[in-house]
Design an enzyme around this catalytic site. Structure first.
Site, PDB file in Angstrom:
ATOM      1  N   ARG A  63       0.841  -1.220   0.000  1.00  0.00           N
ATOM      2  CA  ARG A  63       0.000   0.000   0.000  1.00  0.00           C
ATOM      3  C   ARG A  63       0.872   1.265   0.000  1.00  0.00           C
ATOM      4  O   ARG A  63       0.570   2.235   0.694  1.00  0.00           O
ATOM      5  CB  ARG A  63      -0.929   0.032   1.214  1.00  0.00           C
ATOM      6  CG  ARG A  63      -1.993  -1.022   1.211  1.00  0.00           C
ATOM      7  CD  ARG A  63      -2.948  -0.839   0.014  1.00  0.00           C
ATOM      8  NE  ARG A  63      -4.112  -1.671   0.190  1.00  0.00           N
ATOM      9  CZ  ARG A  63      -4.148  -2.976  -0.098  1.00  0.00           C
ATOM     10  NH1 ARG A  63      -3.093  -3.572  -0.595  1.00  0.00           N
ATOM     11  NH2 ARG A  63      -5.262  -3.662   0.081  1.00  0.00           N
ATOM     12  N   SER A 101     -10.664  -0.508   3.229  1.00  0.00           N
ATOM     13  CA  SER A 101      -9.843  -0.618   4.447  1.00  0.00           C
ATOM     14  C   SER A 101      -9.430   0.767   4.912  1.00  0.00           C
ATOM     15  O   SER A 101      -8.882   1.547   4.149  1.00  0.00           O
ATOM     16  CB  SER A 101      -8.567  -1.418   4.160  1.00  0.00           C
ATOM     17  OG  SER A 101      -8.883  -2.705   3.708  1.00  0.00           O
ATOM     18  N   GLU A 132      -4.832   4.014   6.134  1.00  0.00           N
ATOM     19  CA  GLU A 132      -4.595   3.775   4.708  1.00  0.00           C
ATOM     20  C   GLU A 132      -5.210   4.900   3.879  1.00  0.00           C
ATOM     21  O   GLU A 132      -4.752   5.206   2.794  1.00  0.00           O
ATOM     22  CB  GLU A 132      -5.220   2.429   4.311  1.00  0.00           C
ATOM     23  CG  GLU A 132      -4.683   1.896   3.011  1.00  0.00           C
ATOM     24  CD  GLU A 132      -5.675   1.059   2.241  1.00  0.00           C
ATOM     25  OE1 GLU A 132      -6.324   1.615   1.337  1.00  0.00           O
ATOM     26  OE2 GLU A 132      -5.810  -0.130   2.551  1.00  0.00           O
TER      27      GLU A 132
HETATM   28  N1  EPU Z   1     -10.601 -10.516  10.319  1.00  0.00           N
HETATM   29  C1  EPU Z   1     -11.115 -10.315  11.580  1.00  0.00           C
HETATM   30  N2  EPU Z   1     -12.267  -9.575  11.699  1.00  0.00           N
HETATM   31  C2  EPU Z   1     -12.901  -9.062  10.619  1.00  0.00           C
HETATM   32  C3  EPU Z   1     -12.384  -9.286   9.332  1.00  0.00           C
HETATM   33  C4  EPU Z   1     -11.208 -10.006   9.192  1.00  0.00           C
HETATM   34  O1  EPU Z   1     -10.581 -10.766  12.582  1.00  0.00           O
HETATM   35  O2  EPU Z   1     -13.923  -8.379  10.837  1.00  0.00           O
HETATM   36  C5  EPU Z   1      -9.320 -11.259  10.199  1.00  0.00           C
HETATM   37  C6  EPU Z   1      -9.510 -12.703   9.821  1.00  0.00           C
HETATM   38  O3  EPU Z   1      -8.533 -13.457  10.493  1.00  0.00           O
HETATM   39  C7  EPU Z   1      -9.221 -12.712   8.326  1.00  0.00           C
HETATM   40  C8  EPU Z   1      -8.146 -11.652   8.218  1.00  0.00           C
HETATM   41  O4  EPU Z   1      -8.541 -10.669   9.177  1.00  0.00           O
HETATM   42  O5  EPU Z   1      -8.731 -13.952   7.891  1.00  0.00           O
HETATM   43  C9  EPU Z   1      -7.998 -11.031   6.858  1.00  0.00           C
HETATM   44  O6  EPU Z   1      -9.248 -10.490   6.444  1.00  0.00           O
HETATM   45  P1  EPU Z   1      -9.562 -10.189   4.901  1.00  0.00           P
HETATM   46  O7  EPU Z   1      -9.226 -11.360   4.067  1.00  0.00           O
HETATM   47  O8  EPU Z   1     -10.935  -9.631   4.853  1.00  0.00           O
HETATM   48  O9  EPU Z   1      -8.487  -9.099   4.490  1.00  0.00           O
HETATM   49  P2  EPU Z   1      -7.877  -7.808   5.193  1.00  0.00           P
HETATM   50  O10 EPU Z   1      -6.465  -8.091   5.548  1.00  0.00           O
HETATM   51  O11 EPU Z   1      -8.757  -7.310   6.287  1.00  0.00           O
HETATM   52  C10 EPU Z   1      -6.942  -6.906   2.926  1.00  0.00           C
HETATM   53  C11 EPU Z   1      -6.958  -5.609   2.173  1.00  0.00           C
HETATM   54  C12 EPU Z   1      -8.280  -5.426   1.451  1.00  0.00           C
HETATM   55  C13 EPU Z   1      -8.510  -6.608   0.516  1.00  0.00           C
HETATM   56  C14 EPU Z   1      -8.495  -7.889   1.364  1.00  0.00           C
HETATM   57  C15 EPU Z   1      -8.653  -9.136   0.533  1.00  0.00           C
HETATM   58  C16 EPU Z   1      -5.475  -4.156   3.454  1.00  0.00           C
HETATM   59  C17 EPU Z   1      -5.373  -2.943   4.321  1.00  0.00           C
HETATM   60  N3  EPU Z   1      -6.711  -4.506   3.095  1.00  0.00           N
HETATM   61  O12 EPU Z   1      -7.912  -6.771   3.973  1.00  0.00           O
HETATM   62  O13 EPU Z   1      -8.180  -4.259   0.656  1.00  0.00           O
HETATM   63  O14 EPU Z   1      -9.733  -6.495  -0.182  1.00  0.00           O
HETATM   64  O15 EPU Z   1      -7.220  -7.978   2.063  1.00  0.00           O
HETATM   65  O16 EPU Z   1      -7.466  -9.413  -0.114  1.00  0.00           O
HETATM   66  O17 EPU Z   1      -4.455  -4.731   3.111  1.00  0.00           O
HETATM   67  C18 EPU Z   1      -8.604  -1.941   0.718  1.00  0.00           C
HETATM   68  O18 EPU Z   1      -7.388  -1.774   0.694  1.00  0.00           O
HETATM   69  O19 EPU Z   1      -9.404  -0.954   0.732  1.00  0.00           O
HETATM   70  C19 EPU Z   1      -9.140  -3.278   0.750  1.00  0.00           C
HETATM   71  C20 EPU Z   1     -10.434  -3.512   0.868  1.00  0.00           C
END
Ligand code: EPU
Length: 333
Positions: free
Chosen positions: A161, A233, A329
């Site tokens: 990012r 995010s 972010e």
């Molecule tokens: N999780 C929680 N609570 C929640 C949601 C998630 O504990 O409410 C934990 C779970 O363990 C889950 C992990 O977080 O396995 C990862 O969650 P998720 O796959 O939804 O991904 P993220 O790391 O929260 C990142 C990107 C997103 C992208 C997703 C999918 C960043 C800051 N965000 O989110 O990007 O869509 O992965 O690849 O890296 C964005 O940048 O605007 C965005 C939406």
């Protein structure tokens, strides 16, 4: 060139906060953009699709939105095609264009809001893919002297990012074009999250069905800005050292983590926020999404200060509980 005065930015940004720009200018091509930059003396903010910018108060300057929308095939090799897109093309329209031509590389980045010109700034990423993996070149102008630049992938200094456009060149350039190299024989990336699970709904696995699967997952998990204003995010996923990770793990055995560079560990910010008890909470007109704790939402008529207060409350709580400093972010103005 479209020029308007005292324009509400509410509909132009996906978080949907009421704030006004003294001037709002849309340029339809690069000649217009160049001549505008040459004559402008006012503070300037470049807006793409408005999905990563939150104006917390009125902007006493010019908000400029480049709208040129060309997509051009500029080179072809036995295995790949180079496509140059103008900054003003909607990101998902661009992904759709590439998927329809069976060119691989961007399908996991389907349905990310915003414009092509913004994608290199924060090196957008999702489902195991970052846009830097396909970018060949980023072209634009320096705002101060209107001289053109053309950066290679390496010169963009991409990180998670992150890029040169968020660091030393922050606020100093306008991106006009991004050139991508896409594969005619792509290796599909389906191992991340529940893409494989989702693909069971389709009879084949190809670029189009991966795109469809990503769209379905995103539509389920992430709120539509049409329903609740949001910027995806709100925070980055932090990276911590092994010692801190083990200390936290001794109290929270279920802490999710991913290996990161230099022996560091990446922790989902969503988990930290949820564990601090924020998932689904409301503070006045803002809240934390009930399906994804990393997404702050506008419950209707949110004010800039409410967003900042909630973001600071979350940062403080995560710092106290885990000794981790969350980094925003989104771009807060
Ligand atoms: N999780 C929680 N609570 C929640 C949601 C998630 O504990 O409410 C934990 C779970 O363990 C889950 C992990 O977080 O396995 C990862 O969650 P998720 O796959 O939804 O991904 P993220 O790391 O929260 C990142 C990107 C997103 C992208 C997703 C999918 C960043 C800051 N965000 O989110 O990007 O869509 O992965 O690849 O890296 C964005 O940048 O605007 C965005 C939406």
């Amino acid at each position: 060139m479209i020029v308007k005065e005292n324009v509400s930015l509410k509909e132009l940004t996906t978080f949907g906060i009421e704030a006004k720009a003294r001037k709002f200018i849309q340029t339809c091509n690069n000649d217009e953009l160049f001549s505008f930059l040459k004559n402008n003396q006012s503070p300037l903010y470049i807006l793409g699709g408005g999905s990563n910018s939150i104006f917390t108060s009125d902007f006493d300057g010019v908000v400029l939105q480049p709208l040129e929308k060309n997509i051009e095939i500029v080179n072809e090799t036995p295995n790949s095609v180079w496509i140059k897109s103008s900054a003003g093309v909607d990101w998902d329209d661009f992904v759709k264009f590439t998927v329809e031509r069976e060119l691989g590389g961007l399908e996991n980045l389907s349905l990310i809001p915003g414009n092509v010109g913004a994608c290199p700034v924060q090196n957008i990423g999702a489902y195991g893919v970052e846009v830097k993996d396909t970018i060949i070149k980023v072209d634009g102008f320096y705002i101060e002297n209107q001289s053109p630049f053309s950066f290679s992938n390496e010169e963009c200094q991409f990180g998670y990012r992150d890029s040169i456009f968020k660091r030393s060149l922050k606020g100093k350039t306008v991106i006009t074009h991004v050139t991508f190299e896409l594969s005619k024989t792509p290796t599909l990336k389906t191992h991340y999250g529940n893409i494989e699970e989702e693909l069971k709904n389709y009879s084949k696995t190809n670029i189009q069905t991966v795109r469809n699967a990503v769209i379905s997952i995103r539509e389920r998990k992430l709120p539509s800005p049409k329903v609740f204003g949001n910027c995806g995010s709100f925070f980055k996923n932090p990276t911590i050292n092994q010692n801190l990770f083990e200390t936290i793990q001794s109290s929270y055995a279920n802490i999710p983590s991913y290996p990161a560079a230099n022996q560091m560990v990446k922790i989902p910010a969503a988990w930290l926020i949820e564990t601090c008890g924020f998932k689904g909470i409301k503070r006045g007109n803002v809240g934390v999404h009930s399906q994804q704790a990393l997404v702050l939402i506008n419950l209707g008529n949110a004010k800039g200060e409410e967003v900042i207060d909630l973001a600071n409350e979350i940062i403080e709580a995560v710092r106290i509980k885990f000794s981790i400093e969350l980094e925003k972010e989104v771009n807060i103005l």
